[in-house]
Motif scaffolding. Structure first.
Motif, PDB file in Angstrom:
ATOM      1  N   THR A 208       0.817  -1.204   0.000  1.00 54.04           N
ATOM      2  CA  THR A 208       0.000   0.000   0.000  1.00 54.04           C
ATOM      3  C   THR A 208       0.854   1.259   0.000  1.00 54.04           C
ATOM      4  N   SER A 209       0.283   2.324  -0.509  1.00 56.86           N
ATOM      5  CA  SER A 209       0.843   3.672  -0.355  1.00 56.86           C
ATOM      6  C   SER A 209      -0.288   4.553   0.165  1.00 56.86           C
ATOM      7  N   ILE A 210       0.050   5.454   1.102  1.00 56.48           N
ATOM      8  CA  ILE A 210      -0.978   6.250   1.777  1.00 56.48           C
ATOM      9  C   ILE A 210      -0.556   7.712   1.766  1.00 56.48           C
ATOM     10  N   ALA A 211      -1.484   8.572   1.436  1.00 53.06           N
ATOM     11  CA  ALA A 211      -1.217  10.016   1.430  1.00 53.06           C
ATOM     12  C   ALA A 211      -2.327  10.744   2.171  1.00 53.06           C
ATOM     13  N   TYR A 212      -1.944  11.810   2.866  1.00 58.12           N
ATOM     14  CA  TYR A 212      -2.938  12.621   3.587  1.00 58.12           C
ATOM     15  C   TYR A 212      -3.346  13.801   2.716  1.00 58.12           C
ATOM     16  N   GLN A 213      -4.659  14.038   2.620  1.00 57.10           N
ATOM     17  CA  GLN A 213      -5.203  15.150   1.854  1.00 57.10           C
ATOM     18  C   GLN A 213      -5.813  16.153   2.820  1.00 57.10           C
ATOM     19  N   ALA A 214      -5.148  17.311   2.945  1.00 60.05           N
ATOM     20  CA  ALA A 214      -5.509  18.285   3.984  1.00 60.05           C
ATOM     21  C   ALA A 214      -6.884  18.908   3.773  1.00 60.05           C
ATOM     22  N   ASN A 215      -7.245  19.240   2.522  1.00 58.13           N
ATOM     23  CA  ASN A 215      -8.502  19.971   2.298  1.00 58.13           C
ATOM     24  C   ASN A 215      -9.737  19.151   2.620  1.00 58.13           C
ATOM     25  N   THR A 216      -9.610  17.826   2.624  1.00 57.18           N
ATOM     26  CA  THR A 216     -10.746  16.968   2.985  1.00 57.18           C
ATOM     27  C   THR A 216     -10.496  16.215   4.297  1.00 57.18           C
ATOM     28  N   ASN A 217      -9.324  16.430   4.912  1.00 58.38           N
ATOM     29  CA  ASN A 217      -8.943  15.738   6.149  1.00 58.38           C
ATOM     30  C   ASN A 217      -9.136  14.232   5.994  1.00 58.38           C
ATOM     31  N   SER A 218      -8.549  13.692   4.938  1.00 54.86           N
ATOM     32  CA  SER A 218      -8.770  12.282   4.628  1.00 54.86           C
ATOM     33  C   SER A 218      -7.465  11.591   4.255  1.00 54.86           C
ATOM     34  N   LEU A 219      -7.490  10.265   4.325  1.00 60.35           N
ATOM     35  CA  LEU A 219      -6.379   9.436   3.895  1.00 60.35           C
ATOM     36  C   LEU A 219      -6.742   8.773   2.576  1.00 60.35           C
ATOM     37  N   ASN A 220      -5.876   8.925   1.582  1.00 61.43           N
ATOM     38  CA  ASN A 220      -6.068   8.259   0.296  1.00 61.43           C
ATOM     39  C   ASN A 220      -5.158   7.038   0.257  1.00 61.43           C
ATOM     40  N   ILE A 221      -5.743   5.880   0.070  1.00 57.76           N
ATOM     41  CA  ILE A 221      -5.015   4.609   0.183  1.00 57.76           C
ATOM     42  C   ILE A 221      -5.031   3.888  -1.154  1.00 57.76           C
ATOM     43  N   GLN A 222      -3.843   3.644  -1.703  1.00 62.59           N
ATOM     44  CA  GLN A 222      -3.696   2.808  -2.888  1.00 62.59           C
ATOM     45  C   GLN A 222      -3.292   1.424  -2.412  1.00 62.59           C
ATOM     46  N   LEU A 223      -4.143   0.435  -2.676  1.00 64.24           N
ATOM     47  CA  LEU A 223      -3.972  -0.894  -2.090  1.00 64.24           C
ATOM     48  C   LEU A 223      -3.799  -1.945  -3.180  1.00 64.24           C
TER      49      LEU A 223
END
Length: 290
Positions: A208-223
């Protein structure tokens, strides 16, 4: 004619007796319910964690279950250092914390293996405020009467002697309003997975690779997973506290793009994000900056 009057009189008398008996039964039920509720101040009756095979605290307290993510905290420490995974056979101090200043609270927690059997053993270190109970063949820890004045409890847990994969602590908390009734309490359930140090390097099932997206306060996960099954995300701060847990549903084997919105504003810093698919875990460090 006199016989008819006598018969009618018997019917009226029976109705009055039934009426009084019904009222008395209702009052007895009310008393039993209140006494049962008060009895729970001495701890959960067991089997109320929301874990597979368990009920939850609404069995005794009215209302709906809320998510305990970010509110219920479970920390494992060894030698004063917080850990995010376990070493087989090692004893850890477990701290259960509710993020509240409420005056009267309660909890029940259980540790389960990937096959939902009891995992490890509990030992009480604060007999004034906590105790173990058994339900469904599994040992759990809950509060005692004196412990309801606390918002944090601690006890020991010894990990299984061998690596059995990800162990999940299922926790239910009760934030009460102290009205001596079963109404108005807030029940929260949460799941807190801990992987095995012995198995981290061996796991080849998911990437997996995980990135934080500040404008939506969310974690985007490529699995990219070789297995299918339920996906859990657990965010742990560097102090070892589980600050967010979410079930993202099931995924098929192969590549998936997932996004999960955090339900609270976390402080800027580095966090360990654990992702598990069908109890196969991988951990990534993510920097959260707003």
């Amino acid at each position: 004619m006199k016989k008819n009057y006598f018969f009618i009189g018997l019917l009226l008398a029976s109705g009055i007796l039934v009426s009084f008996s019904g009222k008395e039964n209702i009052e007895n039920v009310k008393k039993f319910t209140q006494n049962f509720h008060q009895l729970n101040a001495a701890g959960s009756p067991g089997g109320r964690t929301g874990a597979p095979g368990d009920g939850n605290c609404t069995s005794c307290h009215s209302g709906t279950v809320q998510s305990g993510s970010g509110f219920n905290l479970v920390t494992l420490t060894s030698g004063g250092t917080a850990v995010t995974d376990y070493q087989p056979g090692t004893t850890y101090q477990v701290n259960v914390t509710m993020s509240t200043n409420n005056a009267k609270n309660g909890f029940e927690i259980v540790a389960l293996s990937p096959s939902n059997t009891a995992a490890g053993t509990f030992a009480i270190t604060d007999a004034t405020n906590t105790k173990t109970i058994s339900s469904g063949g599994k040992t759990r820890v809950t509060h005692k009467s004196a412990g309801t004045a606390a918002t944090s409890w601690s006890f020991n847990w010894t990990a299984p002697a061998t690596n059995i994969g990800t162990i999940t602590f299922y926790l239910a908390t009760n934030q009460t309003n102290s009205n001596n009734s079963d109404t108005g309490d807030i029940i929260r359930t949460s799941q807190h997975p801990f992987g095995s140090q012995a198995g981290i390097a061996e796991s080849k099932q998911i990437e997996t690779s995980i990135a934080y997206q500040a404008n939506t306060n969310s974690l985007n996960i490529q699995l990219d997973s070789k297995v299918e099954g339920p996906v859990f995300v657990n965010v742990v701060d560097l102090g070892g506290k589980s600050v967010f847990t979410e079930n993202l549903g099931n995924v098929s084997a192969g590549e998936s793009a997932l996004s999960v919105r955090l339900n609270q504003e976390l402080n800027n810093g580095i966090y360990l994000v654990n992702v598990s698919v069908n109890n196969n875990m991988i951990a990534k460090k993510v920097y959260i900056s707003k």
